[in-house]
Scaffold this active site. Structure first.
Site, mmCIF file in Angstrom:
data_model
loop_
_atom_site.group_PDB
_atom_site.id
_atom_site.type_symbol
_atom_site.label_atom_id
_atom_site.label_comp_id
_atom_site.label_asym_id
_atom_site.label_seq_id
_atom_site.Cartn_x
_atom_site.Cartn_y
_atom_site.Cartn_z
ATOM 1 N N HIS A 9 30.367 46.749 44.130
ATOM 2 C CA HIS A 9 31.565 47.281 43.481
ATOM 3 C C HIS A 9 31.258 48.507 42.619
ATOM 4 C CE1 HIS A 9 35.690 46.752 42.067
ATOM 5 N NE2 HIS A 9 35.277 46.919 40.829
ATOM 6 N N ASP B 182 30.864 44.198 48.236
ATOM 7 C CA ASP B 182 31.616 44.038 46.981
ATOM 8 C C ASP B 182 32.036 42.571 46.789
ATOM 9 O OD1 ASP B 182 33.246 44.324 44.783
ATOM 10 O OD2 ASP B 182 34.226 46.133 45.519
ATOM 11 N N CYS C 238 39.193 50.516 41.283
ATOM 12 C CA CYS C 238 39.448 49.109 40.942
ATOM 13 C C CYS C 238 40.891 48.943 40.416
ATOM 14 C CB CYS C 238 38.397 48.635 39.945
ATOM 15 S SG CYS C 238 38.451 46.849 39.683
#
Lengths: 355, 141
Positions: free
Chosen positions: A329, A300, A143
């Protein structure tokens, strides 16, 4: 008569079930159990080394550094014994390191990606090299951690980075309609300077709200119903508690970095356009030459797949792979199927490249 | 019926039908909410709410900060700004320590690595010494 008795029993059991439910929601799970040692600190950042399970001659000589996002705690990578990516990689023979950014205080509100990518990360890497005795290393960024590792890989391509693994990396912000966050932080609706003037850092609770509001019914209703329906299944309750412990452990995002995220990335897509200047240097993705694995979660909502694919054609790495996997995610790395799909794929990719 | 289900290894649960109905409804609701939050109207409304909250709370927040600052001064206590300043200085010291740690690591590494031939060492020394002397003299001034 028999069915009426069953119904009565069930009604009587509701109170007991509610007590169990409350206990499960409010109890913190024991997380991050894999043994580790602290080898470096700077400000709030800490670098941990996981205690190897295999002797040196049986381990991969190239160490692996895990870099997680700035606004959540990194122990999602080491959720609980028997369901931990860290544990899996240590058992697979990696000399494993984890960079924990810590919780920024009011004194850190000026910290930017510049500081994280060109001060903290290189210093942590220096220590990693000393402790591991290896001049080369692999890095896994997840991320926002993937943004930081990408900046580093582009600006310091000759620093010994052999392998780069990017998980659900938000790098391409060109598709405004496909990214809900882009809509929310549009300059017509969201005054980033006003928010930061009030709070200094972006509060963790607001970031948490933003992430959950992308799928409000699942996060605010479905998540708790899942627990309610499975209260008699200890495995599900344990997994739920571990995840809930992580989800509710919010970290604020340093004001300077949050402003860059909104203005430079979500609004102006400066990284992909090749216009992002980090401490006077332009981040040129073409300078990334490390072997690259990009993992995309097809379901996601936080980092939609459209944000992670474009980097593959921008880098100059000759050895690169794009791996798409069903899931969300967090689910691709911490869900029940992670140990069967995502982790082995990452390990299989890294293993021959770490010897 | 329940005896048949019990014989099949599954107890009769009168809430099963309700659960199925509930899940179907939740799925539909979840899909419509995902579509709703991904609209300009939602972005505008949430932005407006946040903006109004910040505008409304700003005078109150500033007043509290002012009163707190005065109270801390009265009690000779450090303010938030003082603590922040100390924290920043501490980080600067940490950075210096990390730099020194890096230098020590380099020295340790060079000592551990095989020594070069003695001729090279003796050739390198005279160049280093005058520089050290020069810096000492400079410091003495």
């Amino acid at each position: 008569m028999y069915e009426a008795a069953v119904v009565t029993d069930q009604l009587l059991g509701v109170g007991e079930k509610f007590t169990d439910f409350t206990k499960a929601v409010t109890t913190k799970a024991s997380i991050a159990q894999t043994p580790k040692e602290l080898i470096w600190t700077l400000n709030k950042a800490k670098l941990y080394r996981y205690i190897p399970l295999l002797p040196k001659e049986e381990r991969h000589p190239v160490p692996l550094l895990l870099v997680f996002a700035l606004m959540n705690r990194p122990y999602i990578l080491d959720l609980k014994p028997g369901h931990s990516f860290v544990e899996f990689m240590v058992k697979s023979g990696y000399d494993l390191y984890l960079l924990d950014w810590g919780t920024p205080g009011p004194e850190d509100k000026h910290l930017k990606f510049d500081d994280y990518a060109l001060d903290y990360l290189p210093r942590a890497i220096r220590k990693l090299k000393v402790v591991s005795g290896s001049e080369e290393f692999s890095m896994l960024g997840w991320c926002i951690g993937a943004i930081i590792t990408t900046i580093y890989a582009a600006l310091r391509p000759d620093d010994g980075l052999r392998n780069l693994v990017l998980l659900t990396a938000p790098l391409d912000f060109s598709n405004k309609d496909g990214i809900t966050f882009s809509r929310w932080v549009d300059e017509r609706y969201f005054d980033v300077d006003k928010v930061l003037a009030a709070f200094g850092n972006m509060p963790g609770e607001m970031i948490d709200y933003g992430a959950k509001a992308l799928k409000p019914v699942e996060n605010y209703v479905g998540n708790y119903l899942k627990l309610w329906d499975n209260l008699d299944n200890p495995q599900v309750v344990d997994a739920w508690q571990a995840m809930n412990t992580w989800v509710t452990d919010n970290v604020p995002l340093a004001g300077g970095a949050f402003r860059q995220l909104v203005v430079d990335l979500y609004r102006n897509d400066r990284l992909m356009r090749g216009e992002w200047i980090i401490r006077g240097e332009r981040v040129d993705l073409g300078r990334i030459s490390a072997k690259l694995l990009t993992v995309i979660a097809e379901g996601d909502h936080i980092t939609p797949p459209c944000q992670s694919a474009a980097i593959m054609s921008r880098v100059s790495s000759t050895d690169k792979e794009l791996f798409r996997i069903p899931g969300g995610h967090i689910g691709i790395m911490a869900g029940s199927g992670a140990g069967k799909r995502t982790w082995p794929h990452i390990e299989n990719w890294l293993a021959p490249r770490s010897d | 019926m329940s005896e048949k289900q019990a014989a099949n290894g599954k107890e009769f649960d009168p809430t099963d039908a309700f659960r199925e109905m509930r899940d179907t409804y939740l799925d539909a609701w979840a899909k419509s909410m995902v579509d709703t939050v991904n609209t300009d109207a939602y972005a505008k409304a949430s932005g407006m709410m946040l903006n109004n909250y910040l505008s409304a709370s700003s005078p109150f927040r500033e007043a509290v900060e002012k009163v707190m600052l005065q109270a801390l001064q009265q009690f000779s206590m450090p303010s938030r700004a003082d603590v922040v300043s100390i924290a920043e200085r501490t980080v600067n010291i940490e950075v210096r320590l990390d730099d020194m740690d890096a230098k020590l690591d380099r020295i340790e590494k060079s000592l551990a690595s095989p020594r070069p031939a003695s001729r090279t060492r003796s050739a390198a020394r005279p160049a280093a010494r005058p520089a050290a002397r020069r810096s000492r003299k400079k410091g003495a001034k």
